[in-house]
Design an enzyme around this catalytic site. Sequence first.
Site, PDB file in Angstrom:
ATOM      1  N   THR A 144       5.900 -12.085  -2.237  1.00 26.22           N
ATOM      2  CA  THR A 144       5.042 -11.361  -3.167  1.00 26.22           C
ATOM      3  C   THR A 144       3.585 -11.681  -3.023  1.00 26.22           C
ATOM      4  O   THR A 144       3.218 -12.684  -2.441  1.00 26.22           O
ATOM      5  CB  THR A 144       5.436 -11.836  -4.578  1.00 26.22           C
ATOM      6  OG1 THR A 144       6.818 -11.772  -4.672  1.00 26.22           O
ATOM      7  CG2 THR A 144       4.796 -11.035  -5.648  1.00 26.22           C
ATOM      8  N   ASP A 163       2.260  -6.755  -6.295  1.00 25.86           N
ATOM      9  CA  ASP A 163       2.693  -5.740  -5.337  1.00 25.86           C
ATOM     10  C   ASP A 163       4.116  -5.345  -5.717  1.00 25.86           C
ATOM     11  O   ASP A 163       4.632  -5.780  -6.739  1.00 25.86           O
ATOM     12  CB  ASP A 163       2.627  -6.281  -3.912  1.00 25.86           C
ATOM     13  CG  ASP A 163       3.756  -7.251  -3.638  1.00 25.86           C
ATOM     14  OD1 ASP A 163       4.489  -7.059  -2.665  1.00 25.86           O
ATOM     15  OD2 ASP A 163       3.896  -8.201  -4.430  1.00 25.86           O
ATOM     16  N   ARG A 206       7.014  -5.055  -3.343  1.00 22.17           N
ATOM     17  CA  ARG A 206       8.034  -5.123  -2.288  1.00 22.17           C
ATOM     18  C   ARG A 206       8.938  -6.335  -2.503  1.00 22.17           C
ATOM     19  O   ARG A 206       8.457  -7.424  -2.802  1.00 22.17           O
ATOM     20  CB  ARG A 206       7.347  -5.237  -0.941  1.00 22.17           C
ATOM     21  CG  ARG A 206       8.308  -5.454   0.229  1.00 22.17           C
ATOM     22  CD  ARG A 206       7.572  -5.660   1.515  1.00 22.17           C
ATOM     23  NE  ARG A 206       7.023  -4.411   2.003  1.00 22.17           N
ATOM     24  CZ  ARG A 206       6.361  -4.294   3.154  1.00 22.17           C
ATOM     25  NH1 ARG A 206       6.159  -5.350   3.891  1.00 22.17           N
ATOM     26  NH2 ARG A 206       5.885  -3.144   3.538  1.00 22.17           N
ATOM     27  N   LYS A 258       7.475  -6.352 -10.741  1.00 20.35           N
ATOM     28  CA  LYS A 258       7.285  -7.789 -10.798  1.00 20.35           C
ATOM     29  C   LYS A 258       6.540  -8.240 -12.036  1.00 20.35           C
ATOM     30  O   LYS A 258       6.363  -9.440 -12.227  1.00 20.35           O
ATOM     31  CB  LYS A 258       6.540  -8.266  -9.555  1.00 20.35           C
ATOM     32  CG  LYS A 258       7.352  -7.996  -8.323  1.00 20.35           C
ATOM     33  CD  LYS A 258       6.757  -8.527  -7.078  1.00 20.35           C
ATOM     34  CE  LYS A 258       7.512  -7.977  -5.902  1.00 20.35           C
ATOM     35  NZ  LYS A 258       6.986  -8.389  -4.639  1.00 20.35           N
ATOM     36  N   GLY A 285       8.840 -15.687  -5.929  1.00 19.28           N
ATOM     37  CA  GLY A 285       9.887 -16.628  -5.547  1.00 19.28           C
ATOM     38  C   GLY A 285      11.204 -15.892  -5.420  1.00 19.28           C
ATOM     39  O   GLY A 285      11.257 -14.761  -4.970  1.00 19.28           O
ATOM     40  N   SER A 311       3.756 -15.284  -1.474  1.00 20.06           N
ATOM     41  CA  SER A 311       3.488 -15.493  -0.051  1.00 20.06           C
ATOM     42  C   SER A 311       2.117 -14.956   0.340  1.00 20.06           C
ATOM     43  O   SER A 311       1.521 -15.400   1.312  1.00 20.06           O
ATOM     44  CB  SER A 311       4.581 -14.845   0.782  1.00 20.06           C
ATOM     45  OG  SER A 311       4.701 -13.495   0.434  1.00 20.06           O
ATOM     46  N   ASP A 352      -0.128  -9.873   4.454  1.00 19.64           N
ATOM     47  CA  ASP A 352       1.120 -10.625   4.376  1.00 19.64           C
ATOM     48  C   ASP A 352       2.280  -9.673   4.613  1.00 19.64           C
ATOM     49  O   ASP A 352       2.346  -8.602   4.034  1.00 19.64           O
ATOM     50  CB  ASP A 352       1.225 -11.274   2.990  1.00 19.64           C
ATOM     51  CG  ASP A 352       2.549 -11.969   2.795  1.00 19.64           C
ATOM     52  OD1 ASP A 352       3.140 -11.805   1.728  1.00 19.64           O
ATOM     53  OD2 ASP A 352       2.983 -12.659   3.728  1.00 19.64           O
ATOM     54  N   SER A 378       4.587  -8.837   1.462  1.00 19.96           N
ATOM     55  CA  SER A 378       4.104  -8.021   0.343  1.00 19.96           C
ATOM     56  C   SER A 378       3.818  -6.632   0.867  1.00 19.96           C
ATOM     57  O   SER A 378       3.402  -6.452   2.001  1.00 19.96           O
ATOM     58  CB  SER A 378       2.824  -8.578  -0.245  1.00 19.96           C
ATOM     59  OG  SER A 378       2.887  -9.958  -0.356  1.00 19.96           O
TER      60      SER A 378
END
Lengths: 273, 149
Positions: free
Chosen positions: A40, A56, A58, A72, A86, A168, A205, A208
Amino acid sequence: MLQADWNPQGGFSFKNCQRNAFLESSLKGLRVPHARKTGTTIAGLVFQDGVILGADTRATNDSVVADKNCEKIHFIAPNIYCCGAGVAADAEMTTQMMASNMELHALSTGRKPRVVTVTRMLRQMLFRYQGHIGASLIVGGVDITGPLLYSVHPHGSYSRLLFTALGSGQEAAISVLEDRFKPNMTLEEGQQLIVEAVTAGILDDLGSGSNVDMCVITQAGAKIQRAVSTPAVISKRQGKYRYPKGTTAVMKETVTPLALEMIEETVQTMEVE
Amino acid sequence: MNTRGLGSQLKDSISVSELSASSPFGNHDILRRGFSCVKNELLPSHPLELSEKNFQLNQDKMNFSTLRNIQGLYAPLKLQMEFKAVKQVQRLPFLQSSNLSLDILRGSDESIGFEDILNDCIFVCFLDPSQSEIMGEPHMMMEYKLGLL
């Protein structure tokens, strides 16, 4: 056979841990199923009237996108929202339990819920499970004491901050926030900055992606906007990679007929309208 | 696995049903637990297993000792007396009690934890055949309790 104290405990059961360890050690090629992580970018900041949270959308399963549009930003109380990173299931269950406990607590004390209460409950629970519940959360809300933003880590540590990013993609997001954050921004500036920070995480990243969700919490209430912006548009292919027939020269051709004999022939008519 | 202080990690009691691997009514020892081995019985299979098993007990101890330090000896004594009184309110020996008063005293009637969501005990003894065995024979348990055995 008769046990004197019949006291079954609910909650986590460790009955299968030994069996799993035994299976893993004895079957060499076994791929143990992993929990799906969110991979994330979540970010939050405090502006002059309240708190803005961004995330985000995903969810990844190792290196495959498991959910292109997951939520999220979780509801905890009408004035408190929480972004979770996480392990997806851990973040989801934790925030649901926190929401239930906050409602019970508010009914029992007769007061509106506070952000510090949520943070403390979260910390105590996460520390109890020593980091095995892999949920990193950004808790933000506006209560009687003003706007507050906390980041809580899986082992139970927390910090109170004016802006933060987790997940992340946190490095990309935090670098944008560090560069452009000013205290007491206006709503438009804050929204723009959060979108830029989460977009940086999405672009840089691999874990994400998809859209940016945003939640603005003020004294008046909270407003969630799904898919505020979609930075990653699938680009068109630049060139064709198909080679025309005859590109590779054929040196030799051998034909081997297979000896087959027809044993049975059945014709089944299909009803076509 | 953490081998320092292995003694502190031993389970302090092994339930009798787990040791019998070959009883005719017994559980599937080899499928679920691997071959029976004393090490598996004594050492915990997960770092959290022991701390979770004793969590409520340790919480109570901590709360009582804090209360004793702040308010003196009488406060925890009185509370423990109430706990003991409330723990005696049970149903028939083979049925599980909801322990409502105990929950109220502990304050857990106003919070939701994993023990309410996962492995909710009301359903455990009917679904899992190995645990309904622990429930015991109703008639036997009543005769035992009344001293008629």
